[in-house]
Design a protein around this motif. Structure first.
Motif, PDB file in Angstrom:
ATOM      1  N   TRP A  77       0.827  -1.179   0.015  1.00 54.46           N
ATOM      2  CA  TRP A  77       0.141   0.124   0.194  1.00 54.46           C
ATOM      3  C   TRP A  77       0.853   1.225  -0.150  1.00 54.46           C
ATOM      4  O   TRP A  77       0.415   2.270  -0.432  1.00 54.46           O
ATOM      5  CB  TRP A  77      -0.913  -0.023   1.209  1.00 54.46           C
ATOM      6  N   ARG A  78       2.074   1.101   0.260  1.00 49.92           N
ATOM      7  CA  ARG A  78       3.087   2.120   0.376  1.00 49.92           C
ATOM      8  C   ARG A  78       3.399   2.950  -0.945  1.00 49.92           C
ATOM      9  O   ARG A  78       3.871   3.848  -1.079  1.00 49.92           O
ATOM     10  CB  ARG A  78       4.213   2.072   1.196  1.00 49.92           C
ATOM     11  N   GLU A 106      -2.623   1.841  -5.857  1.00 53.34           N
ATOM     12  CA  GLU A 106      -3.958   1.032  -5.794  1.00 53.34           C
ATOM     13  C   GLU A 106      -3.831  -0.278  -5.926  1.00 53.34           C
ATOM     14  O   GLU A 106      -4.706  -0.915  -6.194  1.00 53.34           O
ATOM     15  CB  GLU A 106      -4.916   1.635  -6.930  1.00 53.34           C
ATOM     16  N   HIS A 128      -3.212  -3.590  -3.285  1.00 55.25           N
ATOM     17  CA  HIS A 128      -3.151  -4.098  -1.914  1.00 55.25           C
ATOM     18  C   HIS A 128      -2.977  -5.223  -1.728  1.00 55.25           C
ATOM     19  O   HIS A 128      -3.188  -6.242  -2.344  1.00 55.25           O
ATOM     20  CB  HIS A 128      -4.552  -3.678  -1.519  1.00 55.25           C
ATOM     21  N   SER A 169      -6.425  -4.900  -6.594  1.00 56.91           N
ATOM     22  CA  SER A 169      -6.742  -3.713  -6.628  1.00 56.91           C
ATOM     23  C   SER A 169      -8.141  -3.591  -6.727  1.00 56.91           C
ATOM     24  O   SER A 169      -8.959  -4.372  -6.748  1.00 56.91           O
ATOM     25  CB  SER A 169      -6.084  -3.460  -8.237  1.00 56.91           C
TER      26      SER A 169
END
Length: 54
Positions: free
Chosen positions: A11-12, A16, A18, A28
């Motif tokens: 997520w960093r 989009e 995950h 996504s």
């Protein structure tokens, strides 16, 4: 589903993409403008670019 690698901090990358902690898979959001295939290719690209994994 990755067999050996965990992508808990994906997520960093702000792309989009995950990580599902419970079932260990990348995902996504549901595509609006892209096809499912393009979303899949995007996930592959993010992993290759951001995490240098092939």
């Amino acid at each position: 589903m990755p067999c050996k690698k965990q992508f808990t901090l994906i997520w960093r990358s702000a792309t989009e993409v995950h990580w599902n902690y419970m079932e260990s898979y990348l995902y996504s959001p549901k595509p609006i403008e892209w096809s499912y295939f393009n979303c899949y290719k995007h996930i592959e690209t993010v992993i290759a670019d951001e995490l240098t994994v092939s």
